[in-house]
Design an enzyme around this catalytic site. Sequence first.
Site, PDB file in Angstrom:
ATOM      1  CD  GLU D  85       3.730  10.298   6.175  1.00 10.12           C
ATOM      2  OE1 GLU D  85       3.139   9.206   6.207  1.00 10.12           O
ATOM      3  OE2 GLU D  85       4.968  10.413   6.120  1.00 10.12           O
ATOM      4  CE  LYS D 214      -9.670  -7.054   9.533  1.00 10.82           C
ATOM      5  NZ  LYS D 214     -11.045  -6.775   9.971  1.00 10.82           N
ATOM      6  CG  ASP D 288     -11.321  -4.784   7.215  1.00  9.20           C
ATOM      7  OD1 ASP D 288     -10.892  -3.911   7.996  1.00  9.20           O
ATOM      8  OD2 ASP D 288     -11.933  -5.792   7.600  1.00  9.20           O
ATOM      9  CG  HIS D 379       8.768  14.611   5.173  1.00  9.82           C
ATOM     10  ND1 HIS D 379       9.358  13.771   4.274  1.00  9.82           N
ATOM     11  CD2 HIS D 379       7.656  13.958   5.609  1.00  9.82           C
ATOM     12  CE1 HIS D 379       8.668  12.652   4.177  1.00  9.82           C
ATOM     13  NE2 HIS D 379       7.630  12.730   4.971  1.00  9.82           N
TER      14      HIS D 379
END
Lengths: 392, 392, 392, 392
Positions: D85, D214, D288, D379
């Site tokens: 990004e 998660k 993870d 951006h």
Amino acid sequence: MKLVPRLAEQGYRNDLVAERRAWMTAQTGSPLQHVGTFSLDMEACRGNIENPIGVAQIPLGVAGPLRVLGEHIEGDVYVPLATTEGALVRSYERGMVTLTRSGGATVRLERDENRVCPLFMFDDVAAAADFARRLPAHLEEVRAVAQTTTSHGRLLRLDVQQVGREVIVTFAYFTGDAQGMNMIVKATEAACQWIVGQGLATRFYTFSGYNSEKRASGSLMAGGKGKKVVAGATIPRRLAKAYLHATPEALHHLWQRTVIGHLQTAALGYNGHFANGLTALFIACGQDVANVANSAVGITHFEVTTGGDLYASVTLPSLSVATVGGGTGLGSSHECLQMMGCAGTGGALRLAEITAATLLAGELSFGAALASHEFVEAHETYGRNRPAEETP
Amino acid sequence: MKLVPRLAEQGYRNDLVAERRAWMTAQTGSPLQHVGTFSLDMEACRGNIENPIGVAQIPLGVAGPLRVLGEHIEGDVYVPLATTEGALVRSYERGMVTLTRSGGATVRLERDENRVCPLFMFDDVAAAADFARRLPAHLEEVRAVAQTTTSHGRLLRLDVQQVGREVIVTFAYFTGDAQGMNMIVKATEAACQWIVGQGLATRFYTFSGYNSEKRASGSLMAGGKGKKVVAGATIPRRLAKAYLHATPEALHHLWQRTVIGHLQTAALGYNGHFANGLTALFIACGQDVANVANSAVGITHFEVTTGGDLYASVTLPSLSVATVGGGTGLGSSHECLQMMGCAGTGGALRLAEITAATLLAGELSFGAALASHEFVEAHETYGRNRPAEETP
Amino acid sequence: MKLVPRLAEQGYRNDLVAERRAWMTAQTGSPLQHVGTFSLDMEACRGNIENPIGVAQIPLGVAGPLRVLGEHIEGDVYVPLATTEGALVRSYERGMVTLTRSGGATVRLERDENRVCPLFMFDDVAAAADFARRLPAHLEEVRAVAQTTTSHGRLLRLDVQQVGREVIVTFAYFTGDAQGMNMIVKATEAACQWIVGQGLATRFYTFSGYNSEKRASGSLMAGGKGKKVVAGATIPRRLAKAYLHATPEALHHLWQRTVIGHLQTAALGYNGHFANGLTALFIACGQDVANVANSAVGITHFEVTTGGDLYASVTLPSLSVATVGGGTGLGSSHECLQMMGCAGTGGALRLAEITAATLLAGELSFGAALASHEFVEAHETYGRNRPAEETP
Amino acid sequence: MKLVPRLAEQGYRNDLVAERRAWMTAQTGSPLQHVGTFSLDMEACRGNIENPIGVAQIPLGVAGPLRVLGEHIEGDVYVPLATTEGALVRSYERGMVTLTRSGGATVRLERDENRVCPLFMFDDVAAAADFARRLPAHLEEVRAVAQTTTSHGRLLRLDVQQVGREVIVTFAYFTGDAQGMNMIVKATEAACQWIVGQGLATRFYTFSGYNSEKRASGSLMAGGKGKKVVAGATIPRRLAKAYLHATPEALHHLWQRTVIGHLQTAALGYNGHFANGLTALFIACGQDVANVANSAVGITHFEVTTGGDLYASVTLPSLSVATVGGGTGLGSSHECLQMMGCAGTGGALRLAEITAATLLAGELSFGAALASHEFVEAHETYGRNRPAEETP
């Protein structure tokens, strides 16, 4: 701008209540005749209402018998329900009769506490962390201070949670038969003042919003805001079909499908209509009805047993009920609590068990109406539908 | 097991109500004298209650004047509040007087609808998707069928959401002055039967849980379950200090801090005590009080304006209020609605606006009590604290 | 304080990347040899990374074959998964083989859009309401302005929600094969400027938080943030037992029990481990991995069919995937997309379908491991457990 | 259906990885040249990946210096971020430089644990209650059994929650520098087997979903799933304006407004873009990455101090980070951890502190871009925007 008249001694004497009511009629044109018809002792309502003009008369029905197999009641009760929703009493009655015929609803209490959660503010996260680490060591002193203000509440523990440069402290209390918020707020405020006096902190708000009283939140699932109660029952297949017009499989099917709807709507917990039974019981029994907002968060489960019967349960993690204080001693409220043997000291756990069993009854009947597609029909004929016992 | 007696014509005649009450006294030992004192016409309650034994008498006070600047009411009202929580009426009154002195609460309605959300079940996700894609084209036919059952509800649109091999369909209705659930459930069931009859689907449940009536959920924030109403007011700094004993900065500070507590507790929305005002107003006015569970989800905001005043607002995305149907026509409920000029047809939007303004008053007063650390004191002296207007 | 060196042209040339890396080694003592071993064209990463020093090498495995029966792909694929969690690839492979042997996963897309949700601020709730009511009439003009900034995004509609004296406007776009946030933020900002220029509003923020990108929220369930995709499959009982070592009843039992755990923990939706598959696929395929935060919110359902087989489905309401833009064209990412026939224009819907099928495979295998109590064993032997196909 | 080839010893040797990759190229037509370019020792990845074909190369940049004032690190670090990004690294760098110039980010850890939450199933609510009441007395025996399976995990306590006829038991562990799920799941399964062996229960699932690993849930706010970390800093007004182009008031204004958006969208917590920084850091450091789903739930707060400066904080209640186990020892991951002095034993708390400070930097920079309306511009020019230090 005309203020509501200020009357002698705040105006609780019957003639003053009538004077205020007449003034209100003059202002608004509403006759207020029903409002003015009551037997409640208005002087006794000092501390419950201000600017009184009379009462709201809410239709009161009864449902039962409901067999409750708890640790604070083992037997049958009739449950008073104040509501204007047609079919509600009939529906709960059907569930109660089904439960009773099935041997009763077993109920267990897991936790019994209430909480106040002030927040302390610091200059930076390090100072907040210091406070959060040091406070627990002061539990005994904090408890001593808190209990100078009350002989009924008992501080059970302190939990701390740091958020940024704030620390939210949960003061968890046992409050006996009272809902006890006024009592424990007062105790907590005294404790907070002591904490400041000791130089442990300098600024606080007594309420952080974390306690989640009278509002719905995810944290309610874990309990701590009122009584946590679980009720369950095995409904034999034969009785499910006879009284509920639905097989165990049908009720389980409905459950698993509508759980999807609850997830999709981002609901807290899962239940058919806890709020209905809670509201009707709370209005009847002089509870703080606004506590429905937290009490209605919970979980209903319908399962098929290996023997092919239905196992139904409700879990109420944050139920607020009381039998002393608030409106519990007033007129019809007191009578309704008396009906269930719950009036006054020693009644709150019994009331909690009855409430859970009542909600279980309501979930069974509501679920069954949906599963059997009889819901609309029932509401079409509400007050006129056939009483539960005549069905089979 | 003794069932509640089955009486002639379901037992709504006064003598039969008394008979049932006497039977209940015999069973339980509760005198039920207050329960038996009422002026409500029990025959008129057929359709609102079953197994009636009398009424619950809930203390009723009044708060006001409350100046509401809405689109359905522009003027001052007095608001009936039925509660047993001491200080509640006084607190709301303080907020109302503050609002009124500040020029009133401006209120706007953004949406006005109610919904039923059946779920349709298919064999696989492809069949479900087909249905979800095809149904919208049948809107006109579905609407025609739905409206054969009601002359008051109007089907606005259908929204479809597929979840696995289910499709949840939101039937969004305009229901006028009624809360209208019975009406729109019936209409929706007819529509679902038509859909099945056309071969578009084969199995459905009328309720999926998605509509989130009488329960709290994240989806309520987006509206669609009742009326969405927003109320706001500028409170001049001087009046904030005089009536609320708090500066605009103090209220904003409280707000930003307690928002943290709400986030930490995983609450839905943010508010001080919407449930209190809603419950008291709903009980007084014959509303379906269980709708507090959805109506209390919303957002309060306190801000400091560039001019140094306070801007306070409440947003109620899913407010359920009605002035026809349910208990709205009964005895004291009707009188309470009359007090506010809201009884009957044409009253619901006015009632919605008054409700939002009432909650705004409650948020101001409650927030101020916390910000000024006067909360405990107020509850200590509740019915005895100085009336609002005497303060400055 | 030593800033990271400022190099010529922002330092994307290989020698400059090496220079920066060497500087970093000097500062930190880390050899960065693996970081410096790569084939990626760093110049091509301009626009994807700043201050580059090399790459993270993430182990990449493949799972499959996965038969996808979608509307944008009908056939078998092999899915690249980049992870360091042992047993993950093997577990997904098992699910994929099970699905493929069962005839494949059927997938359907329900919505395909992305959104930006600016908020407009007004002086009071009346002004906010005026804006909320007037804006929709300007849709065509707003669309025209928005589309001056982009040839790829298409403004689908505007939704307005008033909260207090703010109005949150959802700009919903179709973004084709791109995730498109930069594009639609730019378009939205242009539109907001136009709205201000027209005097409709004076102040706004481009982001309100309402769009819920890269964070979890209840509103994601209703879709609108990315692609909504549903995948499902019937797993014959025989294959469930052979490949998953679990009967349909066992998987359904697990589902209904663990739904309870999800409700109790106040989870959004229900799933076993969506985040695992999404993360591994997103890292492999150059997706914006932070979108896992919104994409992982969804619902898994295991049911027993009337024929005794298993019906399993996953619903992903807010899946963010793309095949153009971002990291999708870079080195290994591009190759991974190529593996699935998804690289470039026209690939995004295919990728969405494959992703949903992949997650379905993962839910089956994970659920089965829990239901059969083989989870620990599988993780004990992970890379060494028997390949899926050898099992029966 | 062609299975992925089964190769000798599961195929981790370089030639076998190449053989599998070539087979995949043959099947799919993707060249997989970049995937095949790596320095990672694939044999060392046994236990991290199955069916390996190479690596995903993710662009890696560095941001810093970041001054962290924690209890496990006091000094400046450079933070590796792997992302595609554009502008992300530059934005975090800006925040880091701002923090460092302001004296650094203070960080504190409040909790450090991980949990497994099995559920036990009983025939009725009474049996479940019995178990829930009796289990806590067996803590020492349960601990002894659990610890036969691991020398690293330490069982801290057991918490029980009854839901219907189930009991969810939280096994809370200290896991040191490992994320430790495999370890504690194994320990918990042994303990559950012991519980069954003792006749305390008969049936259980090792996972109830309650642990919320998660996935996002309301319960994560209270911690217990990983490390709870809080970071904060005072940014002098002058530096806020110089580096962030926003006054403290502007950032606070943005915060209070966008909190509204978060509430309206029913988000969990509040933050600008935690997921971005977490994902980039996790990919770089062999974490993870799927744990972003739980780790990204938290709260950011921007306040104006009484002195007119900005106080900014982030609270991460459920951060999963590790420096041993999983992918932490592999190639580039190990090097990235080394860069921050976090590799191996003793590094996890330091890594947690750095992570929190990194997210604080990201929130400052992102918030400032929105408050100053520079987000689009940033951006637009991402890799090409002026480095942070050159600004003032």
